[in-house]
Design a protein around this motif. Sequence first.
Motif, PDB file in Angstrom:
ATOM      1  N   ALA A 142       0.820  -1.214   0.000  1.00 59.50           N
ATOM      2  CA  ALA A 142       0.000   0.000   0.000  1.00 59.50           C
ATOM      3  C   ALA A 142       0.853   1.264   0.000  1.00 59.50           C
ATOM      4  O   ALA A 142       0.525   2.245  -0.677  1.00 59.50           O
ATOM      5  CB  ALA A 142      -0.924  -0.004   1.220  1.00 59.50           C
ATOM      6  N   LEU A 143       1.945   1.254   0.764  1.00 59.79           N
ATOM      7  CA  LEU A 143       2.778   2.448   0.875  1.00 59.79           C
ATOM      8  C   LEU A 143       3.856   2.510  -0.205  1.00 59.79           C
ATOM      9  O   LEU A 143       4.225   3.602  -0.662  1.00 59.79           O
ATOM     10  CB  LEU A 143       3.455   2.486   2.257  1.00 59.79           C
ATOM     11  CG  LEU A 143       2.568   2.726   3.482  1.00 59.79           C
ATOM     12  CD1 LEU A 143       3.385   2.552   4.760  1.00 59.79           C
ATOM     13  CD2 LEU A 143       1.951   4.114   3.440  1.00 59.79           C
ATOM     14  N   GLY A 144       4.374   1.359  -0.569  1.00 58.76           N
ATOM     15  CA  GLY A 144       5.563   1.335  -1.415  1.00 58.76           C
ATOM     16  C   GLY A 144       6.800   1.233  -0.545  1.00 58.76           C
ATOM     17  O   GLY A 144       6.783   1.582   0.639  1.00 58.76           O
ATOM     18  N   VAL A 145       7.898   0.758  -1.116  1.00 60.78           N
ATOM     19  CA  VAL A 145       9.105   0.497  -0.324  1.00 60.78           C
ATOM     20  C   VAL A 145       9.680   1.777   0.263  1.00 60.78           C
ATOM     21  O   VAL A 145      10.098   1.821   1.423  1.00 60.78           O
ATOM     22  CB  VAL A 145      10.163  -0.220  -1.187  1.00 60.78           C
ATOM     23  CG1 VAL A 145      11.439  -0.460  -0.370  1.00 60.78           C
ATOM     24  CG2 VAL A 145       9.620  -1.550  -1.693  1.00 60.78           C
ATOM     25  N   ALA A 146       9.689   2.861  -0.514  1.00 58.90           N
ATOM     26  CA  ALA A 146      10.275   4.113  -0.023  1.00 58.90           C
ATOM     27  C   ALA A 146       9.483   4.666   1.154  1.00 58.90           C
ATOM     28  O   ALA A 146      10.056   5.043   2.183  1.00 58.90           O
ATOM     29  CB  ALA A 146      10.335   5.142  -1.150  1.00 58.90           C
ATOM     30  N   ALA A 147       8.157   4.725   1.028  1.00 56.19           N
ATOM     31  CA  ALA A 147       7.334   5.236   2.118  1.00 56.19           C
ATOM     32  C   ALA A 147       7.405   4.310   3.328  1.00 56.19           C
ATOM     33  O   ALA A 147       7.384   4.774   4.474  1.00 56.19           O
ATOM     34  CB  ALA A 147       5.884   5.402   1.659  1.00 56.19           C
ATOM     35  N   TYR A 148       7.512   2.999   3.089  1.00 55.01           N
ATOM     36  CA  TYR A 148       7.658   2.069   4.217  1.00 55.01           C
ATOM     37  C   TYR A 148       8.982   2.322   4.933  1.00 55.01           C
ATOM     38  O   TYR A 148       9.071   2.201   6.154  1.00 55.01           O
ATOM     39  CB  TYR A 148       7.574   0.621   3.739  1.00 55.01           C
ATOM     40  CG  TYR A 148       7.541  -0.370   4.878  1.00 55.01           C
ATOM     41  CD1 TYR A 148       6.340  -0.699   5.501  1.00 55.01           C
ATOM     42  CD2 TYR A 148       8.707  -0.961   5.348  1.00 55.01           C
ATOM     43  CE1 TYR A 148       6.307  -1.594   6.561  1.00 55.01           C
ATOM     44  CE2 TYR A 148       8.690  -1.851   6.399  1.00 55.01           C
ATOM     45  CZ  TYR A 148       7.482  -2.166   7.000  1.00 55.01           C
ATOM     46  OH  TYR A 148       7.449  -3.046   8.067  1.00 55.01           O
ATOM     47  N   GLY A 149      10.016   2.674   4.180  1.00 58.49           N
ATOM     48  CA  GLY A 149      11.295   3.024   4.802  1.00 58.49           C
ATOM     49  C   GLY A 149      11.160   4.240   5.701  1.00 58.49           C
ATOM     50  O   GLY A 149      11.732   4.294   6.790  1.00 58.49           O
ATOM     51  N   VAL A 150      10.394   5.248   5.239  1.00 59.05           N
ATOM     52  CA  VAL A 150      10.123   6.419   6.087  1.00 59.05           C
ATOM     53  C   VAL A 150       9.380   6.004   7.350  1.00 59.05           C
ATOM     54  O   VAL A 150       9.700   6.453   8.451  1.00 59.05           O
ATOM     55  CB  VAL A 150       9.305   7.467   5.307  1.00 59.05           C
ATOM     56  CG1 VAL A 150       8.870   8.601   6.234  1.00 59.05           C
ATOM     57  CG2 VAL A 150      10.117   8.023   4.143  1.00 59.05           C
ATOM     58  N   TRP A 151       8.399   5.138   7.192  1.00 52.04           N
ATOM     59  CA  TRP A 151       7.620   4.651   8.328  1.00 52.04           C
ATOM     60  C   TRP A 151       8.524   3.933   9.339  1.00 52.04           C
ATOM     61  O   TRP A 151       8.414   4.151  10.551  1.00 52.04           O
ATOM     62  CB  TRP A 151       6.525   3.714   7.824  1.00 52.04           C
ATOM     63  CG  TRP A 151       5.693   3.052   8.863  1.00 52.04           C
ATOM     64  CD1 TRP A 151       5.589   1.707   9.096  1.00 52.04           C
ATOM     65  CD2 TRP A 151       4.822   3.677   9.811  1.00 52.04           C
ATOM     66  NE1 TRP A 151       4.725   1.464  10.133  1.00 52.04           N
ATOM     67  CE2 TRP A 151       4.237   2.660  10.579  1.00 52.04           C
ATOM     68  CE3 TRP A 151       4.496   5.007  10.073  1.00 52.04           C
ATOM     69  CZ2 TRP A 151       3.338   2.917  11.606  1.00 52.04           C
ATOM     70  CZ3 TRP A 151       3.599   5.272  11.103  1.00 52.04           C
ATOM     71  CH2 TRP A 151       3.039   4.240  11.853  1.00 52.04           C
ATOM     72  N   ALA A 152       9.439   3.106   8.846  1.00 53.80           N
ATOM     73  CA  ALA A 152      10.372   2.408   9.734  1.00 53.80           C
ATOM     74  C   ALA A 152      11.297   3.392  10.443  1.00 53.80           C
ATOM     75  O   ALA A 152      11.593   3.241  11.637  1.00 53.80           O
ATOM     76  CB  ALA A 152      11.187   1.395   8.928  1.00 53.80           C
TER      77      ALA A 152
END
Length: 284
Positions: free
Chosen positions: A40-50
């Motif tokens: 849903a977020l994409g890898v880049a946005a998931y990286g920001v989330w992490a």
Amino acid sequence: MSSSAAAAAERFARHTVYNGIAQFLPQLVGLVTIPFLLGALGVAAYGVWALVNTLVVVFVSLDGGVSTSAQRFYALYAAQRANDLAVRLTTSALAFFIGLTGLLVLLGGGLAQLVIAVTDLPVEVVGGAEFLLRRLGLVVGMLLTSNLLLGYLRAHNRFALIAVATALSQTALCLTLWLQRDAVTLETMFYVLVAQLGTYAAVMAGGMGRHLVSIRGRLATRVQLREFWGYASRSIVVNVSGLALLQAGPLFVAALAPIEQVGYLGVATQLASAVRSFPMFALP
């Protein structure tokens, strides 16, 4: 085995089960939601989330040892039937957390600009990253308050209530994600966190209402604060050591590599944490 020993063994087993649920359920939900969030977020946005989650842990761990030390003193006051001292501790800790939250909110804009400047973020996630980072203080404040309530309940052996609060908070997380399933963004994830942590704190607060309604603006005495700080200051060393071992990795990766790599590291870290969490934390 005497009846008292049997009752104690049964109580210990029951508390172990409740504590195991409270520790393992968030890990299970975290594992289940990884594929959904990545998609849903994409890898880049998931990286920001992490990365944001790492920063939350860093700021919570630098609270001066207050949230982790409170449980010991709540247990001590319960054994001494010193309810007034427990109320004073809660009042003082909440006042401190409110002040710290306000400070982090004021510094949120500067923190957001600093993180964005030192990380390699794609243009499409910069707005969402700034939105989350500016509100980091609110998340830290909610988590610190939840940890304080958790310490009180643990000190009074309210493990069943903790398990219920955990289950309901994870339900709130999943429900919010499902309702927003067609439009999950970094901005949405802030409201997911608010729903999760708000539910967690509200349920625990409801279970200790008698204690909370006793608050009358009475802060801890000077002697009480000196005793508390003498113990809490030692836990800072443990917190800093834990930060160096567990949280330094994502920060270095964020500064030296594309943000996608933080996402991959976050997935690996969550998997490792889930594997070790149940046997390590099941005992109350």
